[in-house]
Design a protein around this motif. Structure first.
Motif, short mmCIF file in Angstrom:
data_model
loop_
_atom_site.label_atom_id
_atom_site.label_comp_id
_atom_site.label_asym_id
_atom_site.label_seq_id
_atom_site.Cartn_x
_atom_site.Cartn_y
_atom_site.Cartn_z
N ALA A 45 -3.22 43.69 46.79
CA ALA A 45 -4.58 43.56 47.33
C ALA A 45 -5.43 44.80 47.08
O ALA A 45 -6.62 44.70 46.79
CB ALA A 45 -4.50 43.26 48.82
N PHE A 46 -4.82 45.96 47.17
CA PHE A 46 -5.59 47.20 47.06
C PHE A 46 -5.75 47.66 45.62
O PHE A 46 -6.43 48.64 45.35
CB PHE A 46 -4.93 48.32 47.88
N GLY A 47 -5.09 46.98 44.70
CA GLY A 47 -5.17 47.38 43.30
C GLY A 47 -4.40 48.66 43.02
O GLY A 47 -4.71 49.40 42.08
N ARG A 257 -10.21 35.70 48.11
CA ARG A 257 -10.76 36.42 49.24
C ARG A 257 -9.90 36.33 50.49
O ARG A 257 -9.78 37.30 51.22
CB ARG A 257 -12.15 35.89 49.54
N VAL A 258 -9.32 35.17 50.73
CA VAL A 258 -8.49 35.03 51.92
C VAL A 258 -7.06 35.46 51.63
O VAL A 258 -6.47 36.24 52.36
CB VAL A 258 -8.52 33.57 52.43
N LEU A 260 -6.10 37.17 48.99
CA LEU A 260 -6.13 38.48 48.34
C LEU A 260 -5.29 38.53 47.07
O LEU A 260 -4.68 39.54 46.76
CB LEU A 260 -5.66 39.56 49.31
N THR B 70 -10.95 37.94 58.58
CA THR B 70 -10.75 37.88 57.13
C THR B 70 -11.83 38.69 56.40
O THR B 70 -11.54 39.43 55.46
CB THR B 70 -10.79 36.42 56.66
N ASP B 71 -13.07 38.53 56.84
CA ASP B 71 -14.18 39.28 56.21
C ASP B 71 -13.96 40.78 56.34
O ASP B 71 -14.20 41.54 55.40
CB ASP B 71 -15.51 38.91 56.87
N THR B 74 -11.02 41.83 53.88
CA THR B 74 -11.40 41.85 52.46
C THR B 74 -12.48 42.89 52.22
O THR B 74 -12.47 43.57 51.19
CB THR B 74 -11.89 40.47 52.00
N ILE B 77 -10.87 46.34 52.11
CA ILE B 77 -10.09 46.54 50.88
C ILE B 77 -11.03 46.77 49.70
O ILE B 77 -10.82 47.68 48.89
CB ILE B 77 -9.16 45.33 50.64
N TRP B 80 -12.32 50.21 49.94
CA TRP B 80 -11.33 51.22 49.52
C TRP B 80 -11.26 51.27 48.00
O TRP B 80 -11.20 52.35 47.41
CB TRP B 80 -9.95 50.90 50.11
N ARG B 81 -11.28 50.11 47.37
CA ARG B 81 -11.22 50.08 45.90
C ARG B 81 -12.44 50.76 45.30
O ARG B 81 -12.38 51.35 44.23
CB ARG B 81 -11.13 48.63 45.40
N THR B 98 0.57 43.15 54.53
CA THR B 98 -0.27 43.57 53.40
C THR B 98 -0.69 45.02 53.56
O THR B 98 -0.66 45.82 52.62
CB THR B 98 -1.51 42.66 53.30
N MET B 99 -1.07 45.39 54.80
CA MET B 99 -1.52 46.76 55.03
C MET B 99 -0.35 47.74 54.92
O MET B 99 -0.50 48.83 54.37
CB MET B 99 -2.16 46.88 56.42
N LEU B 318 -7.74 54.27 57.17
CA LEU B 318 -7.80 54.21 55.71
C LEU B 318 -8.04 55.60 55.15
O LEU B 318 -8.75 56.41 55.74
CB LEU B 318 -8.90 53.25 55.27
#
Lengths: 293, 445
Positions: A45-47, A257-258, A260, B70-71, B74, B77, B80-81, B98-99, B318
Motif C-alpha cells: 500500500a505504501f509503495g 482505494r479500499v 489498496l 477508508t478515506d 487511503t 497513505i 505519505w507517498r 497493513t499499517m 507517520l
C-alpha cells in the motif's frame, strides 16, 4: 514555407497551445502513463516494496471468474442506462418541443436533475426505493411485492440503472430539444400536407434528421455509464448485494482505494482504457456511416 | 539587490511585530491529526484535542476530519507517498496489519515514547485493547484511541409486547431464537432481528467468543502466512443457524457494515447486534426502552464464553523526511495526555467507547456510572471476562478490509438462496486466502 499560412515559425503557435497541452499532459497523459506502469508492478500500500511482475496482474484478472461477471454487469448496466436515458429524453424533448403554454418552465425543470451531485441523487432515490423508509419501497411491500434491493440482486441492478439514467436524462434532453428545433419546419409541414400522421412523420423525418445528435449522445451516454456512475453505485448499493451491481469502474475503485492493491486496480484501469478506445473507434467507424449530417 | 533585501527584512520585522498571540501560536509545535469520525463522535474528537491544546503551551494539535475510515487511511497513505503525511492518523482496526507491515512509514508507539522519554506502562490499558495493537513482544505499535465491541441491543417495548421478560434477557443463541419466535408471533416489530457488521459480529466476534480459530497462526499474529479457517464446523453451524432464522422470517439481512443500525434505532427490528459505540445515537434517537447486553453464544459449543474482540480505531504515527524530534515529542505528549485516567474517563462517558485504561474503568465503576447507565459496561465485561486466547486476541490479517467484504458478499449470496452455508464458507475461504497470499507477496521484500 507556403503551408504555414497563419503563423511564421513554430514558437508562437506552440506557446499558445502550451496551457492546454500542459493541462492535458499533467492531468491525462501522466496519470494514464502511471496507470500503465503500475499495472506491471506489484507493490504494498505504501509503495515501499515494489516488484516488476510483467503481465501477472492481467493474467490474474482474466483468470478471476468474478471479473468476467463484472464485465457482464457492466454491459447490461451501460446498455440499459444508455437506452433508458436516451429514450426518456427523446420522448420528453418531443413533448416539450410542441407549442404549449409554459414550455420554457417545463424545459427548465427538466434540466434540473443534471445539476444534482451523484451522491445527492442517490440519497433522493434511497428515500424513494428503500424497503422500509422509501415511499415507493413501502408501497411495493404493502402491495405484497417482496421488494428489498439490499438483498435482491436484480432489484438492486434495476435501482442503480434507473437512478443513473435519471441523472443523464436532462443532458440528453437539452441536446434532443436543440436538435428538434433545428429541423426545418417546411419539411414537416410538407409531410403533413401529404397526409403523414405524427408517428410516421417522427420515424421517417424527425428521427433520421436527429441522427447526428443521437449518435453524439450515444457516445457520451456510454462513456457516462462506464465512467461517471461510480458515485451513484457507491451511495446506493456499494456494488452489492453479492457483487450484483459491481461494474468495471466500481471494481477498479474498490481494488485500488479500499483494498489498496494498486497493481490490480491499475491493470483494470488499463483494460477499461483499451475498452473505451475500442468502443469509440467502432462507433465512429461503423455507426457514423449511417448518420445523416 | 539591496532594495530587495531591505524589503525582506522589513517584511520579517513586520511579521515579528504583529500582535503577540499569533506569534506564540507559531512557536508551538504543530501536529497534524487526521481522523475519520463524523457527527457527535467527530465533535468529541475535536473536543479531546482542544482539551489537550488548552492543557499546555508547547504543542498545538490540529485535528482535521478527512471522511470515512477508508478515506482517512487511503488519504494518509497517498500523503505519505507524496512526502507530506499528517503526524497522527486514526486507522480503523481492520487496517492494523497493513499499517504494521508499513515498516519505514510508521514510528511504533513504544519507540516514539521511549525516544521522547515519556513513560507509559502498556499494562495500564485493557488487555483486549492492548493485545490488538501490540507486537509479538507485547509492545504497543499504535496508540489505542477509540475502542468498542459488538453487543446485543434489545427493544424492551417489543419484548414486553411479545410477553417476554425485560429483565432476564437472552444469553444464548437458542434463547435468542425462542425470543424471535415470540416476537414474530406477537408481531411486535416488522422484523424480529437483524445485525450490523455481518462479518465483524457473526464471524470475528463469534470466533473469539467460542474460542475457534478464524485463521491459522493465531489469527495472523504469528506471521503473514496465516490461512483462513472459515470452513470449520463452528462457522458451518453458525451460518446454518442464521440462514434458518432468515428462512423462518425471524431475521432480516439489513445490509453491509453498519447500514442495519437504522433498523434497530427506528424500531423496525427488536434485536440487533451493533457496536457499543452506538450508545449516544440510541439514547438520542430511539423512541422506546432499550437495553444492551453481551453477545449471545451457543451453549453447546462453549460453556463459559471467552472475551470478544474490539473494533474502532487506533492512532498511528507517520514518519516524514522533515520531522523534527520536537514534533515526535509533541505526538508522545498527546498520547500521554489521552491516556490520563481522568481524560480517558471523560472520553468513555462522552462517546460510549470503552475506556482504554483499567484506571478509567475502575473510576467509572466506583462513581456508580454503570448503575446509573445499565448496559454501558456490556462491552467492557465482554472484552475482559476471560484471559485472551490465541483465538480471541484479535486479528492481524493483511487485506482484512477486502476479506470482510468477501465474507459479506458470500453471506449475501447465501441469504439470497443462491448457495448453502457450505458453499458460502468454501467460497469465502478460497477468495479470502487469495487476498492473504497477495498481501504476503506484496509485503515480503
Amino acid at each position: 514555407m507556403n503551408r504555414k499560412v497563419i503563423f511564421k515559425g513554430v514558437a508562437l503557435p506552440y506557446l499558445l497551445l502550451l496551457p492546454q497541452l500542459l493541462i492535458t499532459i499533467v492531468f491525462f497523459f501522466l496519470p494514464a502513463g502511471q496507470a500503465i506502469w503500475f499495472s506491471f508492478l506489484r507493490q504494498d500500500a505504501f509503495g515501499i516494496r515494489t516488484q516488476f511482475v510483467g503481465l501477472e496482474n492481467f493474467q490474474d484478472l482474466f483468470a478471476d471468474p468474478l471479473y468476467i461477471q463484472v464485465i457482464g454487469n457492466t454491459v447490461i448496466f451501460s446498455v440499459a442506462v444508455t437506452a433508458l436515458a436516451m429514450a426518456c429524453a427523446l420522448g420528453l424533448a418531443v413533448l416539450a418541443d410542441r407549442q404549449i403554454r409554459g414550455a420554457q418552465a417545463y424545459r427548465t425543470l427538466l434540466i434540473w436533475p443534471y445539476a444534482i451531485a451523484p451522491a445527492v441523487a442517490a440519497v433522493l432515490w434511497i428515500f424513494m426505493v428503500h424497503p422500509s423508509i422509501g415511499l415507493l419501497g413501502r408501497a411495493l411491500n404493502g402491495m405484497g411485492i417482496a421488494w428489498d434491493y439490499k438483498l435482491n440482486g436484480g432489484q438492486a441492478m434495476l435501482v442503480v440503472i434507473v437512478a443513473a439514467a435519471w441523472k443523464q436524462v436532462s443532458y440528453n434532453f437539452i441536446f434532443f430539444l436543440a436538435g428538434l428545433q433545428s429541423i426545418p419546419k417546411a419539411v414537416l409541414e410538407a409531410a403533413a400536407i401529404d397526409g403523414a400522421r405524427p408517428a410516421r412523420r417522427f420515424w421517417t423525418i424527425i428521427f433520421p434528421l436527429l441522427s447526428p445528435t443521437t449518435f453524439f449522445l450515444l457516445v457520451v451516454n456510454l462513456t457516462y455509464a462506464f465512467f461517471d456512475t461510480f458515485g451513484i453505485i457507491d451511495a446506493l448499493t456499494k456494488g452489492g448485494p453479492a457483487k450484483a451491481t459491481e461494474t468495471l469502474i466500481y471494481r477498479a475503485y474498490v481494488d485500488g482505494r479500499v483494498n489498496l492493491d494498486l497493481g490490480t486496480s491499475s491493470a483494470q484501469a488499463v483494460v477499461l482504457m483499451i475498452a473505451i478506445i475500442a468502443l469509440t473507434a467502432i462507433q465512429f467507424r461503423f455507426i457514423e456511416r449511417r448518420v445523416h449530417y | 539587490m539591496i532594495d530587495r533585501r531591505t524589503l525582506l527584512t522589513g517584511a520579517t520585522t513586520a511579521a515579528l511585530a504583529t500582535p503577540a498571540l499569533p506569534l506564540r501560536a507559531q512557536t508551538r509545535t504543530e501536529i497534524q491529526f487526521w481522523y475519520g469520525l463524523a457527527g457527535v463522535l467527530g465533535e468529541r474528537v475535536a473536543e479531546q484535542v482542544k482539551r489537550f491544546n488548552d492543557s499546555q503551551a508547547a504543542v498545538n494539535v490540529v485535528a482535521s476530519f478527512k471522511g470515512s475510515y477508508t478515506d482517512v487511511m487511503t488519504g494518509a497513505i497517498a500523503a505519505w507517498r507524496a512526502g507530506n503525511p499528517p503526524h497522527i492518523v486514526q486507522i480503523f482496526e481492520v487496517g492494523t496489519a497493513t499499517m504494521m507491515a508499513a515498516g519505514p512509514a510508521i514510528r511504533p508507539t513504544h519507540q516514539l515514547l521511549a525516544d521522547a522519554g515519556v513513560q507509559l506502562d502498556p499494562k495500564q490499558y485493557l488487555a483486549g485493547v492492548r493485545g490488538y495493537y501490540s507486537d509479538t513482544q507485547g509492545r504497543l505499535v499504535s496508540m489505542p484511541h477509540n475502542s468498542s465491541s459488538a453487543v446485543m441491543w434489545i427493544n424492551l417495548d417489543a419484548f414486553e409486547k411479545a410477553g417476554l421478560s425485560t429483565t432476564n434477557l437472552p444469553k444464548t443463541w437458542a434463547e435468542v431464537r425462542a425470543a424471535t419466535e415470540k416476537l414474530k408471533a406477537a408481531n411486535a416489530t416488522p422484523a424480529p432481528m437483524t445485525t450490523s457488521w455481518p462479518t465483524w459480529v457473526m464471524f470475528e466476534q463469534m470466533a473469539a467468543i467460542h474460542d475457534v480459530p478464524f485463521a491459522t497462526k493465531a489469527n495472523g499474529f504469528e506471521g503473514m502466512d496465516a490461512e483462513l479457517r472459515l470452513t470449520g464446523p463452528f462457522f458451518q453451524r453458525h451460518v446454518e443457524f442464521l440462514l434458518a432464522l432468515q428462512k423462518d422470517g425471524l431475521f432480516r439481512y439489513g445490509g453491509r457494515d453498519n447500514t442495519a443500525d437504522a433498523l434497530f434505532v427506528n424500531g423496525e427490528a427488536a434485536i440487533s447486534c451493533m457496536s457499543s459505540a452506538l450508545r449516544s445515537r440510541v439514547e438520542r434517537e430511539a423512541r422506546f426502552k432499550w437495553a444492551s447486553v453481551p453477545l449471545p453464544y451457543h451453549a453447546d459449543v462453549i460453556a463459559q464464553p471467552k472475551n470478544g474482540v474490539i473494533g474502532g480505531a487506533s492512532l498511528w504515527t507517520l514518519t516524514a523526511r522533515n520531522r523534527t524530534p520536537a514534533e515526535y515529542r509533541g505526538i508522545a505528549e498527546f498520547f500521554r495526555f489521552i491516556s490520563l485516567p481522568e481524560q480517558d474517563l471523560w472520553w468513555h462517558k462522552a462517546t460510549g467507547y470503552v475506556p482504554i485504561t483499567t484506571a478509567a474503568y475502575e473510576a467509572a465503576r466506583s462513581e456508580g456510572y454503570y448503575r446509573a447507565n445499565p448496559g454501558a459496561d456490556a462491552a467492557i465485561i465482554q472484552l475482559s471476562r476471560a484471559e485472551p486466547t490465541p483465538n480471541s486476541m484479535g486479528f492481524r490479517l493483511g487485506g482484512f478490509i477486502e476479506i470482510r467484504n468477501i465474507i459479506q458478499e458470500e453471506l449475501e449470496k447465501a441469504f439470497q438462496g443462491q448457495q448453502n452455508a457450505t458453499q458460502a464458507l468454501e467460497n469465502a475461504n478460497r477468495r479470502g486466502n487469495v487476498v492473504l497470499r497477495n498481501f504476503e507477496r506484496a509485503n515480503r521484500a
